[in-house]
Design a protein around this motif. Structure first.
Motif, PDB file in Angstrom:
ATOM      1  N   TRP A 108      -0.475  66.700  -7.719  1.00 18.50           N
ATOM      2  CA  TRP A 108      -0.363  67.057  -6.298  1.00 18.50           C
ATOM      3  C   TRP A 108      -1.338  66.204  -5.491  1.00 18.50           C
ATOM      4  CZ3 TRP A 108      -1.499  71.010  -9.948  1.00 18.50           C
ATOM      5  CH2 TRP A 108      -0.366  71.684 -10.420  1.00 18.50           C
ATOM      6  N   GLU A 109      -0.852  65.639  -4.426  1.00 18.81           N
ATOM      7  CA  GLU A 109      -1.687  64.775  -3.598  1.00 18.81           C
ATOM      8  C   GLU A 109      -2.468  65.560  -2.547  1.00 18.81           C
ATOM      9  OE1 GLU A 109       0.753  61.795  -1.878  1.00 18.81           O
ATOM     10  OE2 GLU A 109       1.280  60.852  -3.803  1.00 18.81           O
ATOM     11  N   THR A 110      -1.910  66.658  -2.063  1.00 13.78           N
ATOM     12  CA  THR A 110      -2.575  67.460  -1.034  1.00 13.78           C
ATOM     13  C   THR A 110      -2.574  68.930  -1.433  1.00 13.78           C
ATOM     14  OG1 THR A 110      -0.515  67.761   0.214  1.00 13.78           O
ATOM     15  CG2 THR A 110      -1.895  65.841   0.788  1.00 13.78           C
ATOM     16  N   THR A 112      -1.682  71.365   0.556  1.00 10.76           N
ATOM     17  CA  THR A 112      -0.443  71.969   1.059  1.00 10.76           C
ATOM     18  C   THR A 112       0.690  71.842   0.047  1.00 10.76           C
ATOM     19  OG1 THR A 112      -1.094  71.468   3.335  1.00 10.76           O
ATOM     20  CG2 THR A 112       1.244  71.899   2.929  1.00 10.76           C
ATOM     21  N   GLU A 113       0.798  70.679  -0.553  1.00 16.88           N
ATOM     22  CA  GLU A 113       1.833  70.473  -1.566  1.00 16.88           C
ATOM     23  C   GLU A 113       1.615  71.381  -2.768  1.00 16.88           C
ATOM     24  OE1 GLU A 113       3.603  66.793  -4.308  1.00 16.88           O
ATOM     25  OE2 GLU A 113       2.104  66.421  -2.737  1.00 16.88           O
ATOM     26  N   PHE A 114       0.349  71.568  -3.141  1.00 19.40           N
ATOM     27  CA  PHE A 114       0.027  72.451  -4.274  1.00 19.40           C
ATOM     28  C   PHE A 114       0.362  73.904  -3.950  1.00 19.40           C
ATOM     29  CE2 PHE A 114      -3.371  75.093  -6.291  1.00 19.40           C
ATOM     30  CZ  PHE A 114      -2.858  75.062  -7.571  1.00 19.40           C
ATOM     31  N   LYS A 116       2.605  75.029  -1.762  1.00 18.49           N
ATOM     32  CA  LYS A 116       4.062  75.179  -1.741  1.00 18.49           C
ATOM     33  C   LYS A 116       4.628  75.283  -3.151  1.00 18.49           C
ATOM     34  CE  LYS A 116       4.928  72.794   2.647  1.00 18.49           C
ATOM     35  NZ  LYS A 116       5.545  71.618   3.283  1.00 18.49           N
ATOM     36  N   TRP A 117       4.073  74.495  -4.076  1.00 17.59           N
ATOM     37  CA  TRP A 117       4.546  74.557  -5.466  1.00 17.59           C
ATOM     38  C   TRP A 117       4.244  75.925  -6.075  1.00 17.59           C
ATOM     39  CZ3 TRP A 117       2.083  75.280 -10.169  1.00 17.59           C
ATOM     40  CH2 TRP A 117       2.844  74.987 -11.308  1.00 17.59           C
ATOM     41  N   ARG A 120       6.838  78.334  -4.759  1.00 15.60           N
ATOM     42  CA  ARG A 120       8.170  78.172  -5.387  1.00 15.60           C
ATOM     43  C   ARG A 120       8.194  78.707  -6.806  1.00 15.60           C
ATOM     44  NH1 ARG A 120       7.889  73.039  -2.776  1.00 15.60           N
ATOM     45  NH2 ARG A 120       7.199  72.084  -4.729  1.00 15.60           N
ATOM     46  N   TRP A 133      -2.398  77.432   5.689  1.00 14.30           N
ATOM     47  CA  TRP A 133      -1.643  78.190   4.694  1.00 14.30           C
ATOM     48  C   TRP A 133      -2.480  79.351   4.164  1.00 14.30           C
ATOM     49  CZ3 TRP A 133       3.387  77.700   3.139  1.00 14.30           C
ATOM     50  CH2 TRP A 133       4.072  76.587   3.623  1.00 14.30           C
TER      51      TRP A 133
END
Length: 382
Positions: A108-110, A112-114, A116-117, A120, A133
C-alpha cells in the motif's frame, strides 16, 4: 571532553524517532539524514540485501504487508477496543514504536488505500468524513461473539420477563373488575309446551299511612340497623384496593421507563446544536446550527444558522442547546425519546430541566429531572 560531548549528543539524537524516508526496511537501519542514507545505500551489506529482495520480491512484500496489517489491526483491537477512531490518529500511535514495519515497504502506498482495503476485506468498518477516514474494528473472535450473544440474550430475557409480569398484573386487575361488577341482565324466556299463564299482580290501593309513635330501640335493634353501613364501608374499601392496584401498576410501568438504558448516540434531525470543535477555527467554533441529516449513527450534516454553510461533523464535536422557558424541545434519550415537549423550568444547580410532553401518547404529562444532554432545542423557520 569535546569528543565525549559529541558522542553524547549523537546518542541523544539517535534515541528519538527519525524521518521515515531515511529508513531501510531490508536492513532495518535508521539513518539520521540524507547523506547517511545515501552512504548506506552504497554500502556492500545493503547491496547484498537488494540482491536477496530481487530474487524473491513478492514473498518479502507479502511478509512486510502481513506484519504491518497484523500490528495495525492489533493496535485497533487492544488500544481502542472496537471504538470509532480516526485512522491517522491510530497510525501515529503505531509509528511511535521505532521497530515498526514501515508503510513504504508494503503493497500500500498511502494510508487511505490501506484503510479502503481493510474495509473491503471486512476487517474494519471504514467511513470518510471531512476530517479524514474513521475506522471501527470488527471483532470476529468466536469468544467475543459468544459473549455478545449471551449479553443480548440476557437483556432480551429480562425485557420479556418484565413484559410478562406486566401482562399478568393487567389480567389480575381486569379479573378483579369483572368479579366485582354488576351481574349481566338475562332475557325472559318461556317454554313452548308450558300452559302457565303470566299473571300481573297489581298493588292494592293504599290509604294514608298511619303515624306510629316513636319507640325506643334496644341494643340489638341498633346493631342490626348499623349492618348496612358496614357493608357499604366494605364495598368502599374494595374499590380503594382496586384503585390502589391500578395506581401501583402505573407507577411500576413509569419506573420501568426510567430504568430504560440510554443510548450512546443522541443525534436527531431538526434539533439545534452548538459546534465545540476548536480545530474548525473561529468562523465555526461555538456557532449554532441545526441538523439536516444523520448518518452512520454518530455523524451529522449541520447547517450553520448565521452563514448558511453546511458541515459534516462527528457527535463529539457537537453539544445540545437549551432554549428559554416556554420554547419547544425534543427529548433525545431515555423513556420519552423522540417526544416533543415544552420547557417549563431550568434546574441550574442540578443541570436538569422540567418539561411537559406535547406530542404522542403521553401528551400533557410533566417530566422532571431530564439532564441537559438528553434534550435540545427544536429548529423553527421563524
Amino acid at each position: 571532553q569535546w569528543y565525549q560531548r559529541r558522542v553524547r549528543g549523537n546518542r541523544i539524537k539517535a534515541k528519538g524517532l527519525q524521518k521515515l524516508k531515511f529508513y531501510c526496511q531490508m536492513c532495518q537501519k535508521q539513518c539520521r539524514d540524507e547523506n547517511g542514507f545515501k552512504c548506506h545505500t552504497m554500502s556492500e551489506s545493503h547491496q547484498r540485501q537488494l540482491l536477496l529482495f530481487a530474487d524473491n520480491s513478492d514473498s518479502y512484500l507479502d511478509q512486510f504487508s502481513l506484519e504491518f496489517k497484523d500490528e495495525y489491526v492489533g493496535l485497533l483491537k487492544r488500544r481502542f477496543n472496537g471504538r470509532r477512531v480516526n485512522a491517522n490518529h491510530a497510525y501515529q500511535e503505531y509509528i511511535a514504536d521505532r521497530d515498526h514495519v514501515h508503510m513504504n515497504s508494503t503493497q500500500w502506498e498511502t494510508l487511505t488505500e490501506f484503510v479502503k482495503w481493510l474495509g473491503r476485506e471486512g476487517i474494519v468498518k471504514a467511513d470518510e468524513t471531512e476530517k479524514g477516514w474513521y475506522v471501527t474494528y470488527i471483532d470476529r473472535d468466536p469468544e467475543a461473539i459468544a459473549r455478545a450473544e449471551k449479553k443480548n440474550k440476557m437483556a432480551a430475557t429480562d425485557e420479556e420477563r418484565q413484559e410478562k409480569l406486566l401482562l399478568e398484573q393487567i389480567e389480575r386487575a381486569k379479573a378483579r373488575n369483572t368479579d366485582s361488577g354488576p351481574s349481566a341482565s338475562t332475557v325472559l324466556q318461556r317454554e313452548e309446551d308450558s300452559e302457565e299463564k303470566i299473571v300481573f299482580a297489581m298493588p292494592k290501593s293504599v290509604g294514608p299511612k298511619k303515624v306510629e309513635p316513636a319507640v325506643k330501640k334496644n341494643a340489638l335493634q341498633e346493631e342490626a340497623s348499623l349492618k348496612p353501613a358496614k357493608s357499604f364501608s366494605k364495598s368502599k374499601s374494595s374499590s380503594e384496593k382496586k384503585r390502589s392496584a391500578i395506581e401501583e401498576l402505573m407507577a411500576e410501568n413509569e419506573a420501568g421507563k426510567k430504568r430504560k438504558k440510554k443510548k450512546d448516540s443522541w443525534l436527531a434531525k431538526g434539533i439545534v446544536v452548538k459546534i465545540v470543535a476548536k480545530e474548525l477555527g473561529k468562523d465555526f467554533y461555538k456557532s449554532k446550527g441545526f441538523i439536516e441529516e444523520v448518518f452512520d449513527t454518530y455523524g451529522a450534516k449541520v447547517k450553520v444558522i448565521k452563514t448558511g454553510k453546511r458541515l459534516k461533523l462527528d457527535q463529539s464535536h457537537l453539544e445540545t442547546v437549551i432554549p428559554q422557558v416556554g420554547r419547544k424541545v425534543l427529548i433525545l434519550n431515555g423513556a420519552y425519546e423522540g417526544s416533543q415537549a415544552t420547557l417549563d423550568k431550568l434546574n441550574v444547580e442540578e443541570f436538569t430541566v422540567n418539561v411537559t410532553i406535547s406530542s404522542g401518547v403521553c401528551k400533557g404529562r410533566s417530566v422532571t429531572g431530564i439532564p441537559y444532554e438528553d434534550v435540545s432545542k427544536l429548529h423553527t423557520n421563524d
